[in-house]
Design a protein around this motif. Structure first.
Motif, short mmCIF file in Angstrom:
data_model
loop_
_atom_site.label_atom_id
_atom_site.label_comp_id
_atom_site.label_asym_id
_atom_site.label_seq_id
_atom_site.Cartn_x
_atom_site.Cartn_y
_atom_site.Cartn_z
N GLU A 25 0.84 -1.21 0.00
CA GLU A 25 0.00 0.00 0.00
C GLU A 25 0.87 1.25 0.00
O GLU A 25 0.58 2.21 -0.72
CB GLU A 25 -0.92 0.01 1.22
N TRP A 26 1.93 1.28 0.82
CA TRP A 26 2.84 2.42 0.85
C TRP A 26 3.49 2.62 -0.51
O TRP A 26 3.66 3.75 -0.97
CB TRP A 26 3.92 2.23 1.91
N ILE A 27 3.86 1.51 -1.16
CA ILE A 27 4.50 1.60 -2.48
C ILE A 27 3.51 2.15 -3.50
O ILE A 27 3.83 3.08 -4.25
CB ILE A 27 5.04 0.21 -2.92
N HIS A 28 2.30 1.61 -3.53
CA HIS A 28 1.31 2.07 -4.51
C HIS A 28 0.86 3.50 -4.26
O HIS A 28 0.52 4.22 -5.20
CB HIS A 28 0.12 1.11 -4.55
N ALA A 29 0.89 3.94 -3.01
CA ALA A 29 0.55 5.33 -2.68
C ALA A 29 1.73 6.27 -2.93
O ALA A 29 1.61 7.47 -2.74
CB ALA A 29 0.12 5.42 -1.21
N LYS A 30 2.86 5.69 -3.34
CA LYS A 30 4.09 6.44 -3.61
C LYS A 30 4.66 7.09 -2.35
O LYS A 30 5.39 8.07 -2.42
CB LYS A 30 3.89 7.46 -4.73
#
Length: 63
Positions: A25-30
């Motif tokens: 989620e952190w990765i996809h939210a940048k």
């Protein structure tokens, strides 16, 4: 040449004691910078350190 290794989503989750889904989620939210290799994400140690510093609630230099 890389000075520090790349970490898998699993390794990041283990270090931070969170779920792999949370890391994704952190990765996809940048919020957490990552590199995609095929279907897998990798996180540079320096990017994980930057992420942690950006989310710290106090300045480590003030004690």
């Amino acid at each position: 040449m890389l000075s520090k290794p790349l970490m898998t989503v699993h390794e990041v989750a283990e270090v931070l004691k969170v779920s792999e889904d949370t890391v994704r989620e952190w990765i996809h939210a940048k919020s957490l910078r990552a590199i995609k290799f095929g279907r897998e994400w990798r996180v540079a140690v320096r990017d994980l350190e930057s992420f942690l510093n950006a989310h710290a609630n106090r300045d480590p230099t003030t004690g």
